[in-house]
Design a protein around this motif. Structure first.
Motif, mmCIF file in Angstrom:
data_model
loop_
_atom_site.group_PDB
_atom_site.id
_atom_site.type_symbol
_atom_site.label_atom_id
_atom_site.label_comp_id
_atom_site.label_asym_id
_atom_site.label_seq_id
_atom_site.Cartn_x
_atom_site.Cartn_y
_atom_site.Cartn_z
ATOM 1 N N LEU A 1 -0.911 11.764 16.142
ATOM 2 C CA LEU A 1 -0.492 12.279 14.834
ATOM 3 C C LEU A 1 0.253 11.212 14.030
ATOM 4 C CD1 LEU A 1 0.798 15.831 15.860
ATOM 5 C CD2 LEU A 1 -1.475 15.178 15.059
ATOM 6 N N TRP A 2 1.164 10.511 14.682
ATOM 7 C CA TRP A 2 1.932 9.472 13.986
ATOM 8 C C TRP A 2 1.014 8.361 13.502
ATOM 9 C CZ3 TRP A 2 7.208 9.063 12.958
ATOM 10 C CH2 TRP A 2 7.660 7.804 12.531
ATOM 11 N N GLN A 3 0.093 7.942 14.379
ATOM 12 C CA GLN A 3 -0.787 6.816 14.060
ATOM 13 C C GLN A 3 -1.706 7.126 12.881
ATOM 14 O OE1 GLN A 3 -0.102 8.106 16.949
ATOM 15 N NE2 GLN A 3 0.218 6.564 18.526
ATOM 16 N N LYS A 4 -2.105 8.370 12.747
ATOM 17 C CA LYS A 4 -3.017 8.727 11.663
ATOM 18 C C LYS A 4 -2.297 8.892 10.327
ATOM 19 C CE LYS A 4 -6.632 8.920 12.049
ATOM 20 N NZ LYS A 4 -7.551 7.764 11.991
ATOM 21 N N ALA A 5 -0.956 8.946 10.346
ATOM 22 C CA ALA A 5 -0.222 9.204 9.102
ATOM 23 C C ALA A 5 0.633 8.034 8.645
ATOM 24 C CB ALA A 5 0.674 10.432 9.280
ATOM 25 N N ARG A 6 0.949 7.088 9.538
ATOM 26 C CA ARG A 6 2.012 6.134 9.217
ATOM 27 C C ARG A 6 1.645 5.150 8.113
ATOM 28 N NH1 ARG A 6 2.270 2.889 14.949
ATOM 29 N NH2 ARG A 6 0.097 2.218 15.057
ATOM 30 N N ASP A 7 0.376 4.794 7.939
ATOM 31 C CA ASP A 7 0.016 3.803 6.925
ATOM 32 C C ASP A 7 0.431 4.237 5.520
ATOM 33 O OD1 ASP A 7 -1.016 2.105 8.759
ATOM 34 O OD2 ASP A 7 -3.114 2.603 8.409
ATOM 35 N N SER A 8 0.476 5.547 5.295
ATOM 36 C CA SER A 8 0.810 6.059 3.968
ATOM 37 C C SER A 8 2.251 5.722 3.572
ATOM 38 C CB SER A 8 0.629 7.589 3.943
ATOM 39 O OG SER A 8 -0.678 7.941 4.348
ATOM 40 N N TYR A 9 3.098 5.445 4.566
ATOM 41 C CA TYR A 9 4.525 5.265 4.293
ATOM 42 C C TYR A 9 5.001 3.840 4.548
ATOM 43 C CZ TYR A 9 4.178 10.330 4.570
ATOM 44 O OH TYR A 9 3.808 11.633 4.379
ATOM 45 N N GLU B 1 4.947 0.951 2.782
ATOM 46 C CA GLU B 1 5.736 0.332 1.720
ATOM 47 C C GLU B 1 7.077 1.031 1.553
ATOM 48 O OE1 GLU B 1 5.228 -2.466 0.136
ATOM 49 O OE2 GLU B 1 3.433 -2.726 1.376
ATOM 50 N N GLU B 2 7.076 2.348 1.698
ATOM 51 C CA GLU B 2 8.320 3.102 1.565
ATOM 52 C C GLU B 2 9.313 2.690 2.651
ATOM 53 O OE1 GLU B 2 11.170 5.878 0.286
ATOM 54 O OE2 GLU B 2 9.465 4.923 -0.684
ATOM 55 N N ARG B 3 8.814 2.484 3.869
ATOM 56 C CA ARG B 3 9.700 2.094 4.959
ATOM 57 C C ARG B 3 10.277 0.693 4.736
ATOM 58 N NH1 ARG B 3 6.460 2.943 10.289
ATOM 59 N NH2 ARG B 3 4.660 2.885 8.926
ATOM 60 N N ARG B 4 9.463 -0.196 4.204
ATOM 61 C CA ARG B 4 9.965 -1.541 3.895
ATOM 62 C C ARG B 4 11.073 -1.469 2.846
ATOM 63 N NH1 ARG B 4 4.066 -4.542 3.500
ATOM 64 N NH2 ARG B 4 3.763 -4.875 5.750
#
Length: 297
Positions: free
Chosen positions: A217-225, A227-230
């Motif tokens: 679940l995490w792997q399929k969603a993390r790319d969306s965030y 830039e926000e995490r950076r």
């Protein structure tokens, strides 16, 4: 049945493979192995036979992936939730696991030939000790191969993977390897079971269902965030620098050179701590397998 079946592809398989190779190819494909019980019911055979034939189809699929040049495959073989099934079915699945991991150890020459690195991902202490030992032998025997990777998710759920990653970070803080401020989503990424793998390009559920069933679940969603995490990390670093400048005195607050120097130092020290922690975590995980298999280690 071998994990990686040898032999030439059929004419139909070669024809289909050539068509697929004409387009962009995924580097990492993930499979949710599902539908074995429904298949057994439809064919009027025992559930155990359905699971066994499901493995045989997996072996055939791995051969297709090798032929297509797909470098990494992840299979969802056994969920932690599966322990809730009847004792008879769970015992049957554990027996099947013993057979297949034992067979894997008999195929080391074949694995070496293809350069297949086996990784088994999940809460392995939940499994019987003899299966843990078989898994440890397979992981240690193939850990230096790097042509292609087979990740077997066994005693796995995504929620457990995420909570385990949080526990690993808490362990790092307790051990003095990390500062509490080092904990972030980016660090959590690196504490997952799948930290050595790129995210899957393609996810296939074999039964035709469309549910993820607590898988990656995490792997399929993390790319969306990303830039926000950076941005959030940069804000935390800047807040730390502002606090540090206030402690040094108000005359330093407007010193852009001092601010820049502190920001660079803050980033460098955090990266040094994180790298030290990740090395310790890798050693801790390797030690788990080596304790189970001291002779092979």
């Amino acid at each position: 049945m071998s994990w990686i079946r040898e032999g030439e592809l059929t004419i139909i398989e070669r024809f289909c493979a050539n068509i697929i190779k004409a387009g962009p190819m995924p580097k990492h494909v993930a499979f949710i192995m599902d539908g074995n019980r429904r298949y057994a019911q439809k064919c009027h055979v025992e559930r155990q036979q359905g699971h066994s034939q499901g493995f045989d189809k997996l072996a055939q699929t791995l051969r297709w992936c090798l032929n297509l040049g797909i470098r990494e495959v992840t299979v969802y073989a056994f969920s932690i939730e599966n322990f809730k099934r009847s004792k008879e079915e769970v015992d049957g699945l554990m027996d099947l696991a013993r057979q297949k991991f034992s067979r894997l150890l008999e195929e080391q020459e074949n694995l070496k030939k293809h350069g297949v690195c086996i990784r088994v991902l999940g809460d392995l202490p939940l499994l019987p000790v003899d299966i843990q030992e078989l898994i440890a032998q397979a992981v240690l025997a193939t850990r230096n191969y790097n042509k292609c990777f087979l990740n077997v998710c066994f005693a796995y759920t995504s929620r457990h993977e995420i909570s385990n990653a949080v526990r690993e970070m808490a362990w790092g803080v307790e051990q003095g390897l990390l500062e509490p401020s080092d904990v972030s989503e980016s660090l959590l990424d690196q504490c997952l079971y799948t930290n050595n793998s790129p995210d899957p390009d393609l996810l296939i559920r074999t039964s035709g269902e469309v549910r993820l069933s607590d898988f990656l679940l995490w792997q399929k969603a993390r790319d969306s965030y990303l830039e926000e995490r950076r941005r959030q990390q940069m804000e935390r670093d800047q807040a730390y620098v502002s606090k540090k400048l206030q402690q040094e005195g108000s005359s330093c607050l407007g010193d852009s050179r001092r601010r820049r120097t502190l920001l660079q130092k803050c980033t460098a020290l955090r990266e040094e701590r994180i790298q030290g922690f990740l090395q310790a975590l890798e050693h801790k995980r390797a030690d788990f397998f080596e304790r189970l298999c001291p002779v092979s280690a």
